[in-house]
Write a protein that holds these residues in place. Sequence first.
Motif, PDB file in Angstrom:
ATOM      1  N   LYS A  92       0.841  -1.185   0.000  1.00  0.00           N
ATOM      2  CA  LYS A  92       0.000   0.000   0.000  1.00  0.00           C
ATOM      3  C   LYS A  92       0.879   1.237   0.000  1.00  0.00           C
ATOM      4  O   LYS A  92       1.541   1.534   0.995  1.00  0.00           O
ATOM      5  N   GLY A 110       3.277   7.212  -0.704  1.00  0.00           N
ATOM      6  CA  GLY A 110       4.135   8.247  -1.253  1.00  0.00           C
ATOM      7  C   GLY A 110       5.244   7.619  -2.058  1.00  0.00           C
ATOM      8  O   GLY A 110       5.419   6.402  -2.035  1.00  0.00           O
ATOM      9  N   LYS A 125       9.196   8.547  -4.324  1.00  0.00           N
ATOM     10  CA  LYS A 125      10.304   9.454  -4.598  1.00  0.00           C
ATOM     11  C   LYS A 125      10.983   8.930  -5.855  1.00  0.00           C
ATOM     12  O   LYS A 125      11.306   7.755  -5.935  1.00  0.00           O
ATOM     13  N   VAL A 156      21.499   4.515  -1.663  1.00  0.00           N
ATOM     14  CA  VAL A 156      20.062   4.390  -1.448  1.00  0.00           C
ATOM     15  C   VAL A 156      19.753   5.075  -0.124  1.00  0.00           C
ATOM     16  O   VAL A 156      20.517   4.960   0.820  1.00  0.00           O
ATOM     17  N   PHE A 192      10.638  -0.582  -2.218  1.00  0.00           N
ATOM     18  CA  PHE A 192       9.439  -0.263  -1.455  1.00  0.00           C
ATOM     19  C   PHE A 192       9.873  -0.204   0.006  1.00  0.00           C
ATOM     20  O   PHE A 192      10.373  -1.183   0.559  1.00  0.00           O
ATOM     21  N   LEU A 250       6.936   2.315   5.880  1.00  0.00           N
ATOM     22  CA  LEU A 250       7.021   3.428   6.824  1.00  0.00           C
ATOM     23  C   LEU A 250       6.828   2.968   8.254  1.00  0.00           C
ATOM     24  O   LEU A 250       7.187   3.665   9.190  1.00  0.00           O
ATOM     25  N   GLN A 263      12.244  -3.386   0.647  1.00  0.00           N
ATOM     26  CA  GLN A 263      12.181  -4.555  -0.216  1.00  0.00           C
ATOM     27  C   GLN A 263      12.284  -4.145  -1.679  1.00  0.00           C
ATOM     28  O   GLN A 263      11.926  -3.026  -2.056  1.00  0.00           O
ATOM     29  N   LEU A 281      11.560  -3.998  -5.638  1.00  0.00           N
ATOM     30  CA  LEU A 281      10.438  -4.061  -6.559  1.00  0.00           C
ATOM     31  C   LEU A 281      10.990  -4.335  -7.947  1.00  0.00           C
ATOM     32  O   LEU A 281      11.982  -3.723  -8.338  1.00  0.00           O
ATOM     33  N   VAL A 318      13.857   4.784  -8.085  1.00  0.00           N
ATOM     34  CA  VAL A 318      12.481   5.012  -7.644  1.00  0.00           C
ATOM     35  C   VAL A 318      12.288   4.389  -6.270  1.00  0.00           C
ATOM     36  O   VAL A 318      12.553   3.207  -6.078  1.00  0.00           O
ATOM     37  N   ASP A 319      11.858   5.177  -5.328  1.00  0.00           N
ATOM     38  CA  ASP A 319      11.547   4.668  -3.999  1.00  0.00           C
ATOM     39  C   ASP A 319      10.074   4.923  -3.727  1.00  0.00           C
ATOM     40  O   ASP A 319       9.592   6.031  -3.899  1.00  0.00           O
ATOM     41  N   ILE A 320       9.392   3.892  -3.314  1.00  0.00           N
ATOM     42  CA  ILE A 320       7.975   4.038  -2.993  1.00  0.00           C
ATOM     43  C   ILE A 320       7.778   3.734  -1.508  1.00  0.00           C
ATOM     44  O   ILE A 320       8.326   2.767  -0.985  1.00  0.00           O
ATOM     45  N   TYR A 321       7.019   4.598  -0.853  1.00  0.00           N
ATOM     46  CA  TYR A 321       6.803   4.463   0.585  1.00  0.00           C
ATOM     47  C   TYR A 321       5.388   4.025   0.901  1.00  0.00           C
ATOM     48  O   TYR A 321       4.466   4.389   0.194  1.00  0.00           O
ATOM     49  N   GLY A 322       5.245   3.268   1.937  1.00  0.00           N
ATOM     50  CA  GLY A 322       3.916   2.852   2.332  1.00  0.00           C
ATOM     51  C   GLY A 322       3.970   1.793   3.393  1.00  0.00           C
ATOM     52  O   GLY A 322       4.879   1.791   4.225  1.00  0.00           O
ATOM     53  N   GLN A 323       2.996   0.900   3.378  1.00  0.00           N
ATOM     54  CA  GLN A 323       2.989  -0.188   4.338  1.00  0.00           C
ATOM     55  C   GLN A 323       3.209  -1.497   3.620  1.00  0.00           C
ATOM     56  O   GLN A 323       2.538  -1.796   2.638  1.00  0.00           O
ATOM     57  N   CYS A 324       4.128  -2.283   4.141  1.00  0.00           N
ATOM     58  CA  CYS A 324       4.342  -3.590   3.542  1.00  0.00           C
ATOM     59  C   CYS A 324       3.184  -4.506   3.955  1.00  0.00           C
ATOM     60  O   CYS A 324       2.382  -4.163   4.823  1.00  0.00           O
ATOM     61  N   GLU A 325       3.112  -5.644   3.331  1.00  0.00           N
ATOM     62  CA  GLU A 325       1.983  -6.547   3.538  1.00  0.00           C
ATOM     63  C   GLU A 325       1.769  -6.867   5.016  1.00  0.00           C
ATOM     64  O   GLU A 325       0.680  -6.808   5.546  1.00  0.00           O
TER      65      GLU A 325
END
Lengths: 145, 145
Positions: free
Chosen positions: A125, A128, A130, B73, B95, B98, B104, B106, B131-138
């Motif tokens: 999910k 955000g 970058k 990174v 990914f 947060l 992990q 991608l 590319v870094d994507i932030y969020g909640q892992c599974e």
Amino acid sequence: MKIGSEEQLKTLLRTRGLRFTPDRLRVFRALADTPQPLSVPALINIVAPDGVNQATVYRTVEQFLALAVVQTVLLHDGVVGYELVPPFSSHHHHFICLDCGNVQDLPADRVDSALTKSLQGLGLKAVGHKVDIYGQCEKCHEDTD
Amino acid sequence: MKIGSEEQLKTLLRTRGLRFTPDRLRVFRALADTPQPLSVPALINIVAPDGVNQATVYRTVEQFLALAVVQTVLLHDGVVGYELVPPFSSHHHHFICLDCGNVQDLPADRVDSALTKSLQGLGLKAVGHKVDIYGQCEKCHEDTD
DNA sequence: TTGTTATTGCAACAAATTCGCAACAATAAA
DNA sequence: TTTATTGTTGCGAATTTGTTGCAATAACAA
């Protein structure tokens, strides 16, 4: 624009039980007035002449980070920089010139939707992202020709 | 796979007039064996027991960076990490959770073409991107429910 | 095997970051 | 306004992190 942002910062701080102080405003303005992400030492150079203490800058940056007023950015030489994030600045990505190290903003709208889609089916999910793109800026590209 | 990479490192170093030393191999292996980017202090923790000196780790990382064996990174807490890049590892993005800070990989293919297109008409020449994507892992997403 | 020269270890150095605590100042409430 | 509360700052030292010079060592081409 600038005044609005400062009001938002003030509100945000007070909402969290924190205080809107001259030092915090100075750090905020240094970030707002600089088109490039700033490292803490760079920030110190800017606000120290105004009487802001070194330790205060570290503490302020840490707080801004916790409040999501700023985010970290990796500069070309492995240095960590800080920059304002929406709504304190526009959502954007970076183009980092490998020749001169200059960091310039890229409008974000073109890539955002593609990124969101790319996570589908992975159980992740995103809240955000970058994107940093490396290469030669226009100026350095000309110099090479 | 691993042996092939090490041969490539050896060739690359010698091509540049540099030497393929046990210490450099140890640092390389630490990076290859760890699925997450490593900070220099973290690298030191891994290879110091094998007798690699702190200064050597710093110098080796700097060289690997110059040789484009690794790239920097940004980890979730503002720490700079290092990881192998192609052809020493697969091209991928990150990914970053947060909640737990886990980084992990991608698969990159889904987003790469979109990024390339987004630069058209800006006078910029991209040679790479991150590319870094932030969020909640599974896992953390489940915990929140 | 040998000579050349890159690399390493060491330990001092420099820079960046953190810490405790007393003095201070931003707020909210009176 | 004034006051009390409590978050914030300055200071300087301690700590952590990163760098450097140089002599000893070791990689490797011939």
